[in-house]
Design a protein around this motif. Structure first.
Motif, PDB file in Angstrom:
ATOM      1  N   ALA A 127      17.882 -33.425  32.586  1.00 44.18           N
ATOM      2  CA  ALA A 127      17.319 -34.008  32.813  1.00 44.18           C
ATOM      3  C   ALA A 127      16.057 -34.750  32.360  1.00 44.18           C
ATOM      4  CB  ALA A 127      17.003 -34.127  34.030  1.00 44.18           C
ATOM      5  N   GLN A 128      15.671 -36.252  31.954  1.00 42.84           N
ATOM      6  CA  GLN A 128      14.753 -36.279  31.720  1.00 42.84           C
ATOM      7  C   GLN A 128      13.408 -36.007  32.458  1.00 42.84           C
ATOM      8  OE1 GLN A 128      13.955 -39.070  28.591  1.00 42.84           O
ATOM      9  NE2 GLN A 128      12.058 -37.852  29.132  1.00 42.84           N
ATOM     10  N   VAL A 129      12.765 -35.372  31.214  1.00 45.62           N
ATOM     11  CA  VAL A 129      11.710 -34.881  31.977  1.00 45.62           C
ATOM     12  C   VAL A 129      10.252 -35.913  32.417  1.00 45.62           C
ATOM     13  CG1 VAL A 129      11.928 -32.048  31.799  1.00 45.62           C
ATOM     14  CG2 VAL A 129      10.650 -33.512  30.237  1.00 45.62           C
ATOM     15  N   CYS A 130       9.027 -35.398  32.827  1.00 44.77           N
ATOM     16  CA  CYS A 130       8.324 -36.560  33.042  1.00 44.77           C
ATOM     17  C   CYS A 130       7.254 -36.672  31.215  1.00 44.77           C
ATOM     18  CB  CYS A 130       6.867 -35.943  33.721  1.00 44.77           C
ATOM     19  SG  CYS A 130       6.765 -33.920  33.734  1.00 44.77           S
ATOM     20  N   ALA A 131       7.233 -37.428  30.967  1.00 40.27           N
ATOM     21  CA  ALA A 131       7.378 -38.088  30.003  1.00 40.27           C
ATOM     22  C   ALA A 131       6.664 -39.532  30.087  1.00 40.27           C
ATOM     23  CB  ALA A 131       7.861 -38.049  29.119  1.00 40.27           C
ATOM     24  N   LEU A 132       4.796 -40.093  29.170  1.00 41.72           N
ATOM     25  CA  LEU A 132       4.488 -40.888  29.133  1.00 41.72           C
ATOM     26  C   LEU A 132       4.260 -40.892  27.891  1.00 41.72           C
ATOM     27  CD1 LEU A 132       3.108 -43.265  30.761  1.00 41.72           C
ATOM     28  CD2 LEU A 132       1.518 -41.591  30.624  1.00 41.72           C
ATOM     29  N   ASN A 133       4.651 -42.105  26.901  1.00 49.71           N
ATOM     30  CA  ASN A 133       4.892 -43.202  26.026  1.00 49.71           C
ATOM     31  C   ASN A 133       4.616 -41.712  24.378  1.00 49.71           C
ATOM     32  OD1 ASN A 133       3.342 -45.666  26.483  1.00 49.71           O
ATOM     33  ND2 ASN A 133       1.189 -44.171  26.589  1.00 49.71           N
ATOM     34  N   GLY A 134       6.292 -40.925  25.344  1.00 53.03           N
ATOM     35  CA  GLY A 134       6.502 -39.505  24.469  1.00 53.03           C
ATOM     36  C   GLY A 134       5.834 -38.832  24.694  1.00 53.03           C
ATOM     37  N   THR A 135       5.441 -38.267  25.382  1.00 56.25           N
ATOM     38  CA  THR A 135       4.474 -37.887  25.609  1.00 56.25           C
ATOM     39  C   THR A 135       4.423 -36.485  27.098  1.00 56.25           C
ATOM     40  OG1 THR A 135       2.189 -37.706  23.866  1.00 56.25           O
ATOM     41  CG2 THR A 135       1.674 -35.945  25.725  1.00 56.25           C
ATOM     42  N   VAL A 136       4.719 -35.577  27.270  1.00 49.26           N
ATOM     43  CA  VAL A 136       5.085 -34.727  28.725  1.00 49.26           C
ATOM     44  C   VAL A 136       3.833 -34.124  29.063  1.00 49.26           C
ATOM     45  CG1 VAL A 136       6.484 -32.557  29.113  1.00 49.26           C
ATOM     46  CG2 VAL A 136       7.006 -33.626  27.373  1.00 49.26           C
ATOM     47  N   VAL A 137       3.798 -34.689  30.370  1.00 39.13           N
ATOM     48  CA  VAL A 137       3.041 -34.869  30.143  1.00 39.13           C
ATOM     49  C   VAL A 137       2.550 -33.992  32.037  1.00 39.13           C
ATOM     50  CG1 VAL A 137       2.153 -37.753  30.378  1.00 39.13           C
ATOM     51  CG2 VAL A 137       3.865 -36.451  32.188  1.00 39.13           C
ATOM     52  N   CYS A 138       3.385 -33.407  31.938  1.00 37.11           N
ATOM     53  CA  CYS A 138       3.770 -31.855  33.558  1.00 37.11           C
ATOM     54  C   CYS A 138       3.819 -31.059  32.561  1.00 37.11           C
ATOM     55  CB  CYS A 138       5.177 -32.624  34.077  1.00 37.11           C
ATOM     56  SG  CYS A 138       6.550 -32.058  34.493  1.00 37.11           S
ATOM     57  N   THR A 139       4.280 -30.089  33.573  1.00 36.51           N
ATOM     58  CA  THR A 139       4.193 -28.095  32.691  1.00 36.51           C
ATOM     59  C   THR A 139       5.391 -28.216  33.126  1.00 36.51           C
ATOM     60  OG1 THR A 139       2.097 -27.553  33.193  1.00 36.51           O
ATOM     61  CG2 THR A 139       3.940 -26.290  33.000  1.00 36.51           C
ATOM     62  N   VAL A 140       6.600 -28.394  32.471  1.00 35.62           N
ATOM     63  CA  VAL A 140       8.023 -27.957  32.846  1.00 35.62           C
ATOM     64  C   VAL A 140       8.510 -26.267  32.806  1.00 35.62           C
ATOM     65  CG1 VAL A 140       9.954 -28.083  32.011  1.00 35.62           C
ATOM     66  CG2 VAL A 140       8.591 -30.256  31.815  1.00 35.62           C
ATOM     67  N   GLU A 141       9.241 -26.107  34.056  1.00 33.91           N
ATOM     68  CA  GLU A 141       8.992 -24.509  33.494  1.00 33.91           C
ATOM     69  C   GLU A 141      11.216 -24.177  33.688  1.00 33.91           C
ATOM     70  OE1 GLU A 141       5.798 -22.798  36.318  1.00 33.91           O
ATOM     71  OE2 GLU A 141       7.800 -23.184  37.650  1.00 33.91           O
ATOM     72  N   ASP A 142      11.922 -24.940  33.267  1.00 31.13           N
ATOM     73  CA  ASP A 142      13.189 -25.100  32.604  1.00 31.13           C
ATOM     74  C   ASP A 142      12.994 -24.882  31.456  1.00 31.13           C
ATOM     75  OD1 ASP A 142      14.500 -24.873  34.561  1.00 31.13           O
ATOM     76  OD2 ASP A 142      14.545 -26.899  35.444  1.00 31.13           O
ATOM     77  N   PRO A 143      13.912 -24.288  30.418  1.00 34.07           N
ATOM     78  CA  PRO A 143      14.322 -24.338  29.567  1.00 34.07           C
ATOM     79  C   PRO A 143      14.782 -25.793  28.688  1.00 34.07           C
ATOM     80  CG  PRO A 143      16.133 -22.777  29.982  1.00 34.07           C
ATOM     81  CD  PRO A 143      15.208 -23.647  31.372  1.00 34.07           C
ATOM     82  N   THR A 144      14.157 -26.186  27.847  1.00 34.00           N
ATOM     83  CA  THR A 144      14.465 -27.728  27.344  1.00 34.00           C
ATOM     84  C   THR A 144      14.810 -27.689  26.369  1.00 34.00           C
ATOM     85  OG1 THR A 144      11.845 -27.475  26.432  1.00 34.00           O
ATOM     86  CG2 THR A 144      12.124 -28.461  28.825  1.00 34.00           C
ATOM     87  N   ILE A 145      15.318 -29.197  25.928  1.00 35.13           N
ATOM     88  CA  ILE A 145      15.937 -29.666  24.539  1.00 35.13           C
ATOM     89  C   ILE A 145      15.146 -31.095  24.059  1.00 35.13           C
ATOM     90  CG2 ILE A 145      17.735 -28.192  24.240  1.00 35.13           C
ATOM     91  CD1 ILE A 145      19.277 -30.981  24.818  1.00 35.13           C
ATOM     92  N   THR A 146      14.799 -31.252  23.065  1.00 37.61           N
ATOM     93  CA  THR A 146      14.483 -32.558  22.158  1.00 37.61           C
ATOM     94  C   THR A 146      14.760 -32.661  21.069  1.00 37.61           C
ATOM     95  OG1 THR A 146      12.197 -31.550  22.576  1.00 37.61           O
ATOM     96  CG2 THR A 146      12.187 -33.708  21.066  1.00 37.61           C
ATOM     97  N   ASN A 147      15.311 -34.148  21.579  1.00 35.16           N
ATOM     98  CA  ASN A 147      16.368 -35.519  21.282  1.00 35.16           C
ATOM     99  C   ASN A 147      15.415 -36.367  20.487  1.00 35.16           C
ATOM    100  OD1 ASN A 147      17.111 -36.697  23.093  1.00 35.16           O
ATOM    101  ND2 ASN A 147      19.176 -36.241  23.089  1.00 35.16           N
ATOM    102  N   ALA A 148      16.263 -37.639  19.967  1.00 30.60           N
ATOM    103  CA  ALA A 148      15.166 -38.961  20.100  1.00 30.60           C
ATOM    104  C   ALA A 148      15.028 -39.360  21.012  1.00 30.60           C
ATOM    105  CB  ALA A 148      16.529 -38.931  18.623  1.00 30.60           C
ATOM    106  N   ARG A 149      15.859 -38.920  21.741  1.00 29.76           N
ATOM    107  CA  ARG A 149      15.735 -40.288  22.764  1.00 29.76           C
ATOM    108  C   ARG A 149      14.221 -39.257  24.042  1.00 29.76           C
ATOM    109  NH1 ARG A 149      20.841 -39.520  25.925  1.00 29.76           N
ATOM    110  NH2 ARG A 149      20.293 -41.469  26.898  1.00 29.76           N
TER     111      ARG A 149
END
Length: 268
Positions: A127-149
């Protein structure tokens, strides 16, 4: 349903329900997975209902479990727009109990308890995490991946949003009958809510735990219940409880502060 005696009955039921909600134009694909499928719900419940001590005590207890295949989940895209997407399934089970007692004349007590465990089961859903203008703004505690989206969190094993681990409630009401057939009354109610996640992924910010709130009401009911006048207070301890979030903007939705007021109602 089986009536073991006039005071005790037991029941069980099982249902399978296809849910044909169409995601339509909001069917935004999250990493291209499972998008647009209808849900199928399989659920079961069993319990006991009792009326004891010459109707002075009523106690009900039930256990339940359900599985939602191809569950539809609500998330956001990288622009903060809502999307609807599927995970393989979600499972839940729990217990509910309720008690009503009249230990002395004119006093009514009630209590309720609900225990709930929910879990998303799909190792491939993100699931897409909290982001504003391309910047993650909360403290995510699950494993994450990053792509162009954007940045996506793996949500396998997480609880469903807005599904508290437990809720408990307690009420008490005392009535004083008057000679004219009317009634003076005083009542209070309290609620306690356990750990609740507000989004699909785990964060340090977007959850609540141990929230409680109480109310008080005193008043007069006319003969036959034709009208009622009362004074009330809600959230009497002025708790600040988190009720929801707008994740991209790190915005919190809280309960109302303490409210004190009065009411007049009539029945025709």
């Amino acid at each position: 349903m089986y009536e073991a005696s006039p005071e005790v009955s037991v029941y069980a039921r099982c249902r399978r329900v296809p849910w044909t909600n169409d995601p339509g134009p909001l069917g935004g694909v999250q990493l291209g997975l499972h998008d647009g499928r209808s849900e199928t719900i399989l659920s079961g419940e069993a319990g006991i209902k009792t009326t004891l001590f010459d109707n002075k005590v009523r106690f009900n207890l039930s256990g339940f479990a359900y599985r939602v295949k191809d569950i539809q989940l609500n998330g956001n895209d990288s622009d903060g727009n809502g999307v609807l997407f599927n995970a393989d399934k979600a499972e839940a089970y729990g217990l509910e109990a309720e008690l009503e007692a009249r230990p002395i004349p004119n006093l009514t007590l009630t209590a309720g308890l609900s225990l709930l465990h929910t879990e998303i089961k799909d190792p491939d859903v993100y699931a897409q995490v909290c982001a504003l203008n391309g910047t993650v703004v909360c403290t995510v505690e699950d494993p994450t991946i990053t792509n162009a989206r954007g940045v996506f969190a793996q949500i396998d094993g997480n609880p469903l949003p807005n599904a508290p681990k437990y809720t408990a409630n307690l009420t008490a009401r005392y009535d004083v009958p008057l000679g004219n057939g009317g009634t003076l009354f005083a009542a209070t109610d309290w609620m306690l809510q356990g750990h609740t996640n507000f989004v699909l992924y785990k964060t340090r910010e977007f959850h609540s735990d141990g929230d409680f709130e109480g109310g008080l009401r005193i008043g007069y009911t006319a003969p036959g219940g034709r009208y009622e006048m009362a004074a009330f207070a809600r959230n009497i301890t002025n708790e600040k409880n988190l009720k929801g979030v707008i994740e991209n903007y790190m915005a919190a939705v809280f309960n109302e502060p303490r409210v004190i007021g009065g009411s007049i109602s009539a029945k025709y």
